[in-house]
Scaffold this motif. Structure first.
Motif, PDB file in Angstrom:
ATOM      1  N   ASN A   1       2.092   3.712   4.447  1.00  0.00           N
ATOM      2  CA  ASN A   1       2.958   2.751   3.206  1.00  0.00           C
ATOM      3  C   ASN A   1       3.393   1.150   4.042  1.00  0.00           C
TER       4      ASN A   1
ATOM      5  N   VAL B   1       0.557   4.934  -0.072  1.00  0.00           N
ATOM      6  CA  VAL B   1      -0.077   6.485   0.634  1.00  0.00           C
ATOM      7  C   VAL B   1       0.792   7.535   0.016  1.00  0.00           C
TER       8      VAL B   1
ATOM      9  N   ALA C   1      -2.964   7.277   6.725  1.00  0.00           N
ATOM     10  CA  ALA C   1      -2.433   5.841   6.378  1.00  0.00           C
ATOM     11  C   ALA C   1      -1.388   6.244   6.662  1.00  0.00           C
TER      12      ALA C   1
ATOM     13  N   ASN D   1       1.458   9.870   6.832  1.00  0.00           N
ATOM     14  CA  ASN D   1       0.907  10.913   6.073  1.00  0.00           C
ATOM     15  C   ASN D   1       0.379  11.883   7.113  1.00  0.00           C
TER      16      ASN D   1
ATOM     17  N   THR E   1      -5.945  10.037  -0.624  1.00  0.00           N
ATOM     18  CA  THR E   1      -5.332   9.000   1.157  1.00  0.00           C
ATOM     19  C   THR E   1      -5.630   9.758   2.094  1.00  0.00           C
TER      20      THR E   1
ATOM     21  N   GLN F   1       0.594  -1.134  -0.272  1.00  0.00           N
ATOM     22  CA  GLN F   1      -0.075  -0.076  -0.106  1.00  0.00           C
ATOM     23  C   GLN F   1       0.812   1.121   0.141  1.00  0.00           C
TER      24      GLN F   1
END
Length: 427
Positions: free
Chosen positions: A173, A149, A171, A156, A167, A147
């Motif tokens: 990664n 982001v 979130a 994030n 995104t 994933q």
């Protein structure tokens, strides 16, 4: 879970006592998995995320979308990241032209987040669009668990209002060790120049010296030299509070290369100590060697029957030598077998003339008869090594008269056989 034949915890406990939440060791040339511990556990990769950013930047250069000399300026978002000392940053200047090469070098060597964002914006127009490219490329490369982001590996939540569009603000990664190894495999094989940059120990940027976070590189300055590992060339470190300390390493010795991944270790030193264990295991326990030479023929199977030809058979051999990475002491556990393409055979299993010299008629497959079930990081299936099976000479097709005689002979032979069978039936 660990995917390996038998009980993996018992298999590896005696060889590698690894203090990492997740790990994997892969042959960098063949993709053969030599060790894995919870390799499918999905975790935050921190700055190992930048391997995907590197891939997409190098791909954009290859495609001619940008060049190493392309220049760009630093927008407000990456500038704010570079000015925050809590992030990996070198301190950038606005209203100044930076080349792709300068930005890429800072990203690869110092894991600079601001230059990473600037490159993402240059390639895709925005980091949000770049994230779309990251996830699309992950699917193309066959990463099993991912994933993306953002382009950096930061959470994030650390980006404030600048988190990429599309995104979520909280979130992260995510990658498994298997996916990180597969990403590294594609990066260094598709773009070997990536290692030229990841192996730089120190360089000048923005008027000051920056150091590589990979302390295992040989010739690191000062006290860091104590962590040096012979043959280490890259690739990417990572750290966040949630990810812990992680590292994707690439090392080469005597033509043999390994990719290692350790995730969620306890300290900056531990990620290198555990990587050393993995690399030592690879170099001490495995070797790469030619097992069967070019032109090899299986004893008793060197000739294949030919139908409708001036000769009744043709010799076959391997087109290239068969090399493999294998555990020391297991060389005798490898044999080969022929896999002849059905399109070259008639219903009776014969090759059909005409046949050219050197024509590929199938493959020669390396067969392992040991206890382990070595997987391949690219295919996800058991390791498979093949080379072309080719003919050593040509066989011309018989002329129409000889083919007719043969057909007539076959016709009467069939009649005779049928008659004999019928007579036998009377008695």
């Amino acid at each position: 879970m660990i995917v390996i034949f038998g009980n993996p915890e018992l298999t590896y406990a005696a060889t590698v006592d690894l203090e990492a939440e997740s790990a994997i060791l892969v042959d960098a040339d063949t993709g053969k998995i030599l060790y894995e511990k919870k390799a499918d556990l999905t975790l935050p990769p921190a700055s190992m995320t930048k391997m995907m950013t590197e891939y997409l930047v190098l791909e954009a250069i290859k495609n001619g979308d940008i060049s190493w000399d392309t220049t760009t300026q630093i927008g407000d978002y990456p500038y704010s990241i570079s000015a925050d000392t809590s992030f990996s940053g070198t301190g950038l200047t606005q209203n100044k032209d930076y080349t792709v090469k300068e930005l890429y070098t800072a990203m690869a060597v110092n894991s600079d987040n601001a230059t990473t964002i600037a490159l993402a914006q240059l390639v895709a127009g925005s980091e949000g669009k770049f994230v779309e490219m990251m996830n699309k490329k992950a699917a193309e490369l066959g990463l099993p668990d991912y994933q993306f982001v953002n382009s950096t590996g930061l959470p994030n939540s650390a980006l404030g209002e600048n988190y990429p569009e599309g995104t979520k603000p909280d979130a992260h990664n995510l990658l498994s060790a298997r996916s990180a190894a597969l990403l590294a495999y594609h990066l260094i094989n598709d773009f070997p120049q990536a290692l030229d940059y990841s192996s730089i120990t120190t360089t000048e940027f923005e008027g000051k010296q920056i150091k590589n976070w990979n302390w295992m590189l040989p010739d690191m300055p000062g006290y860091l030299s104590a962590y040096g590992y012979k043959g280490m060339k890259g690739l990417k470190t990572g750290f966040t509070d949630l990810a812990g300390y992680c590292f994707t390493g690439v090392a080469e010795r005597d033509g043999q290369r390994f990719i290692s991944v350790v995730m969620k270790t306890d300290s900056i030193e531990a990620r290198f100590q555990e990587t050393r264990k993995l690399m030592d295991y690879g170099f001490k326990q495995f070797e790469q060697k030619e097992l069967f030479p070019e032109g090899y023929q299986i004893e008793g199977e060197s000739e294949i029957p030919v139908a409708k030809g001036k000769e009744d058979s043709v010799e076959v051999e391997t087109a290239k030598a068969i090399k493999a990475t294998f555990k020391k002491g297991e060389e005798d556990m490898y044999k080969v077998k022929y896999n002849i393409s059905e399109e070259h055979l008639d219903k009776d299993g014969n090759l059909v003339a005409p046949i050219e010299k050197g024509e590929k008629i199938g493959t020669v497959e390396l067969v392992y008869n040991g206890e382990e079930n070595y997987k391949n990081v690219v295919t996800g299936e058991s390791q498979k090594t093949t080379v072309d099976l080719v003919t050593t000479s040509s066989v011309e097709k018989s002329n129409w008269f000889m083919l007719m005689i043969g057909s007539v002979g076959d016709f009467f032979s069939d009649i005779f056989t049928s008659a004999v069978d019928m007579v036998k039936g009377w008695f």
